[in-house]
Design a protein around this motif. Sequence first.
Motif, mmCIF file in Angstrom:
data_model
loop_
_atom_site.group_PDB
_atom_site.id
_atom_site.type_symbol
_atom_site.label_atom_id
_atom_site.label_comp_id
_atom_site.label_asym_id
_atom_site.label_seq_id
_atom_site.Cartn_x
_atom_site.Cartn_y
_atom_site.Cartn_z
ATOM 1 N N HIS A 183 0.802 -1.050 0.007
ATOM 2 C CA HIS A 183 0.052 0.130 -0.269
ATOM 3 C C HIS A 183 1.044 1.207 -0.042
ATOM 4 O O HIS A 183 0.394 2.279 -0.739
ATOM 5 C CB HIS A 183 -1.029 0.253 1.242
ATOM 6 C CG HIS A 183 -1.988 -0.962 1.291
ATOM 7 N ND1 HIS A 183 -2.953 -1.383 0.111
ATOM 8 C CD2 HIS A 183 -1.857 -2.003 1.913
ATOM 9 C CE1 HIS A 183 -3.504 -2.251 0.512
ATOM 10 N NE2 HIS A 183 -3.132 -2.965 1.617
ATOM 11 N N VAL A 184 2.071 1.286 0.717
ATOM 12 C CA VAL A 184 2.952 2.285 0.686
ATOM 13 C C VAL A 184 3.567 2.645 -0.825
ATOM 14 O O VAL A 184 3.694 3.644 -1.064
ATOM 15 C CB VAL A 184 3.928 2.101 1.660
ATOM 16 C CG1 VAL A 184 5.069 3.096 1.589
ATOM 17 C CG2 VAL A 184 3.410 2.221 3.205
ATOM 18 N N LEU A 185 3.816 1.399 -1.219
ATOM 19 C CA LEU A 185 4.408 1.395 -2.518
ATOM 20 C C LEU A 185 3.400 2.244 -3.545
ATOM 21 O O LEU A 185 3.803 2.924 -4.310
ATOM 22 C CB LEU A 185 5.039 0.118 -3.193
ATOM 23 C CG LEU A 185 5.557 0.090 -4.544
ATOM 24 C CD1 LEU A 185 6.551 1.269 -4.717
ATOM 25 C CD2 LEU A 185 5.634 -1.381 -4.991
ATOM 26 N N GLN A 186 2.079 1.727 -3.456
ATOM 27 C CA GLN A 186 1.100 2.371 -4.548
ATOM 28 C C GLN A 186 1.162 3.690 -3.927
ATOM 29 O O GLN A 186 0.870 4.523 -5.056
ATOM 30 C CB GLN A 186 -0.304 1.647 -4.014
ATOM 31 C CG GLN A 186 -0.330 0.290 -4.541
ATOM 32 C CD GLN A 186 -1.717 -0.610 -4.116
ATOM 33 O OE1 GLN A 186 -2.284 -0.018 -3.302
ATOM 34 N NE2 GLN A 186 -1.886 -1.746 -4.630
ATOM 35 N N LEU A 187 1.084 4.141 -2.995
ATOM 36 C CA LEU A 187 1.089 5.644 -2.667
ATOM 37 C C LEU A 187 2.399 6.455 -3.351
ATOM 38 O O LEU A 187 2.222 7.402 -3.882
ATOM 39 C CB LEU A 187 0.962 5.896 -1.269
ATOM 40 C CG LEU A 187 -0.305 5.616 -0.660
ATOM 41 C CD1 LEU A 187 -0.095 6.008 1.033
ATOM 42 C CD2 LEU A 187 -1.371 6.581 -0.964
ATOM 43 N N VAL A 188 3.560 5.935 -3.024
ATOM 44 C CA VAL A 188 4.745 6.387 -3.664
ATOM 45 C C VAL A 188 4.713 6.265 -5.106
ATOM 46 O O VAL A 188 4.901 7.356 -5.709
ATOM 47 C CB VAL A 188 5.859 5.630 -3.241
ATOM 48 C CG1 VAL A 188 7.171 5.955 -3.830
ATOM 49 C CG2 VAL A 188 6.208 5.876 -1.585
ATOM 50 N N ALA A 189 4.052 5.366 -5.501
ATOM 51 C CA ALA A 189 3.865 5.571 -7.317
ATOM 52 C C ALA A 189 2.938 6.700 -7.602
ATOM 53 O O ALA A 189 3.259 7.117 -8.643
ATOM 54 C CB ALA A 189 3.479 3.948 -7.781
ATOM 55 N N GLY A 246 15.809 -3.673 0.186
ATOM 56 C CA GLY A 246 15.590 -4.345 1.584
ATOM 57 C C GLY A 246 14.032 -4.802 1.703
ATOM 58 O O GLY A 246 13.702 -5.127 2.724
ATOM 59 N N ALA A 247 13.325 -4.415 0.919
ATOM 60 C CA ALA A 247 11.914 -4.560 0.898
ATOM 61 C C ALA A 247 11.616 -6.163 0.708
ATOM 62 O O ALA A 247 12.463 -6.514 -0.146
ATOM 63 C CB ALA A 247 11.169 -3.592 0.149
ATOM 64 N N ALA A 248 10.269 -6.436 1.123
ATOM 65 C CA ALA A 248 9.868 -7.578 0.871
ATOM 66 C C ALA A 248 9.750 -8.183 -0.676
ATOM 67 O O ALA A 248 9.619 -7.112 -1.378
ATOM 68 C CB ALA A 248 8.679 -8.175 1.453
ATOM 69 N N GLU A 249 9.952 -9.333 -0.954
ATOM 70 C CA GLU A 249 9.949 -9.607 -2.387
ATOM 71 C C GLU A 249 8.707 -9.236 -3.037
ATOM 72 O O GLU A 249 8.485 -9.043 -4.192
ATOM 73 C CB GLU A 249 10.172 -11.225 -2.481
ATOM 74 C CG GLU A 249 10.168 -11.882 -3.971
ATOM 75 C CD GLU A 249 10.308 -13.175 -3.887
ATOM 76 O OE1 GLU A 249 9.805 -13.991 -4.914
ATOM 77 O OE2 GLU A 249 11.172 -13.788 -3.080
ATOM 78 N N GLU A 250 7.527 -9.561 -2.173
ATOM 79 C CA GLU A 250 6.204 -8.973 -2.702
ATOM 80 C C GLU A 250 6.058 -7.551 -3.138
ATOM 81 O O GLU A 250 5.485 -7.102 -4.378
ATOM 82 C CB GLU A 250 5.313 -9.116 -1.692
ATOM 83 C CG GLU A 250 3.674 -8.662 -1.913
ATOM 84 C CD GLU A 250 2.622 -8.957 -0.593
ATOM 85 O OE1 GLU A 250 1.666 -8.758 -1.124
ATOM 86 O OE2 GLU A 250 3.162 -8.768 0.310
ATOM 87 N N ILE A 251 6.698 -6.568 -2.662
ATOM 88 C CA ILE A 251 6.950 -5.131 -2.769
ATOM 89 C C ILE A 251 7.803 -5.132 -4.167
ATOM 90 O O ILE A 251 7.544 -4.313 -4.749
ATOM 91 C CB ILE A 251 7.424 -4.433 -1.667
ATOM 92 C CG1 ILE A 251 6.436 -4.607 -0.626
ATOM 93 C CG2 ILE A 251 7.688 -2.855 -2.210
ATOM 94 C CD1 ILE A 251 6.940 -4.103 0.905
ATOM 95 N N GLN A 252 8.840 -5.833 -4.216
ATOM 96 C CA GLN A 252 9.917 -5.734 -5.454
ATOM 97 C C GLN A 252 8.931 -6.043 -6.572
ATOM 98 O O GLN A 252 9.008 -5.444 -7.742
ATOM 99 C CB GLN A 252 11.063 -6.341 -5.121
ATOM 100 C CG GLN A 252 11.856 -5.853 -4.005
ATOM 101 C CD GLN A 252 13.059 -6.808 -3.836
ATOM 102 O OE1 GLN A 252 13.684 -7.686 -4.391
ATOM 103 N NE2 GLN A 252 13.944 -6.414 -2.714
ATOM 104 N N THR A 253 8.308 -7.265 -6.522
ATOM 105 C CA THR A 253 7.469 -7.789 -7.484
ATOM 106 C C THR A 253 6.622 -6.581 -8.216
ATOM 107 O O THR A 253 6.510 -6.546 -9.263
ATOM 108 C CB THR A 253 6.760 -9.004 -7.267
ATOM 109 O OG1 THR A 253 7.950 -9.946 -7.011
ATOM 110 C CG2 THR A 253 5.979 -9.496 -8.517
ATOM 111 N N GLN A 254 5.661 -5.992 -7.037
ATOM 112 C CA GLN A 254 4.844 -4.807 -7.591
ATOM 113 C C GLN A 254 5.666 -4.022 -7.994
ATOM 114 O O GLN A 254 4.899 -3.251 -9.016
ATOM 115 C CB GLN A 254 4.175 -4.486 -6.157
ATOM 116 C CG GLN A 254 3.161 -3.235 -6.191
ATOM 117 C CD GLN A 254 2.354 -2.866 -5.103
ATOM 118 O OE1 GLN A 254 2.662 -3.604 -3.974
ATOM 119 N NE2 GLN A 254 1.556 -1.879 -5.219
#
Length: 135
Positions: A71-77, A104-112
């Motif tokens: 969710h943070v990545l979505q906001l950053v995007a 250092g983020a989770a793999e799920e975040i890197q994939t997203q």
Amino acid sequence: SSGINAEYGGSEQVLLGLVAMTTDSEGLYAAIKLLTLVVNSNARLQQDMEKGGYEILALLLHRKANITTTHVLQLVASLGSCSGLITHPTAVKVLLSSFEIWRGAAEEIQTQLCTCIYNLVINARNLEHIERMEV
């Protein structure tokens, strides 16, 4: 919320300070949500962020990669793009195209993140922005 945006008399340092002070994923989400709401609705603050604010945010996100969520990545995007269109190339270049931030983020975040970048790259309307980014 528009009243807050219109009356906001501080600067990007206040918003970035809130991000810096977070210690958990919920706090990080709230701080990034506030930052995106204010920056995306305030042209002056968008300009201020382009003068080094995105770089500071990138550093903070790198330091907080372990508490970052999708969710943070979505906001950053959303600071750099909307509906698959690049709206602020500097934000995309600094925050999304630097994989070091998200290492250092989770793999799920890197994939997203990769999916987000892919969706921006395949949109022909973004070609001019992408060519000028020099990433």
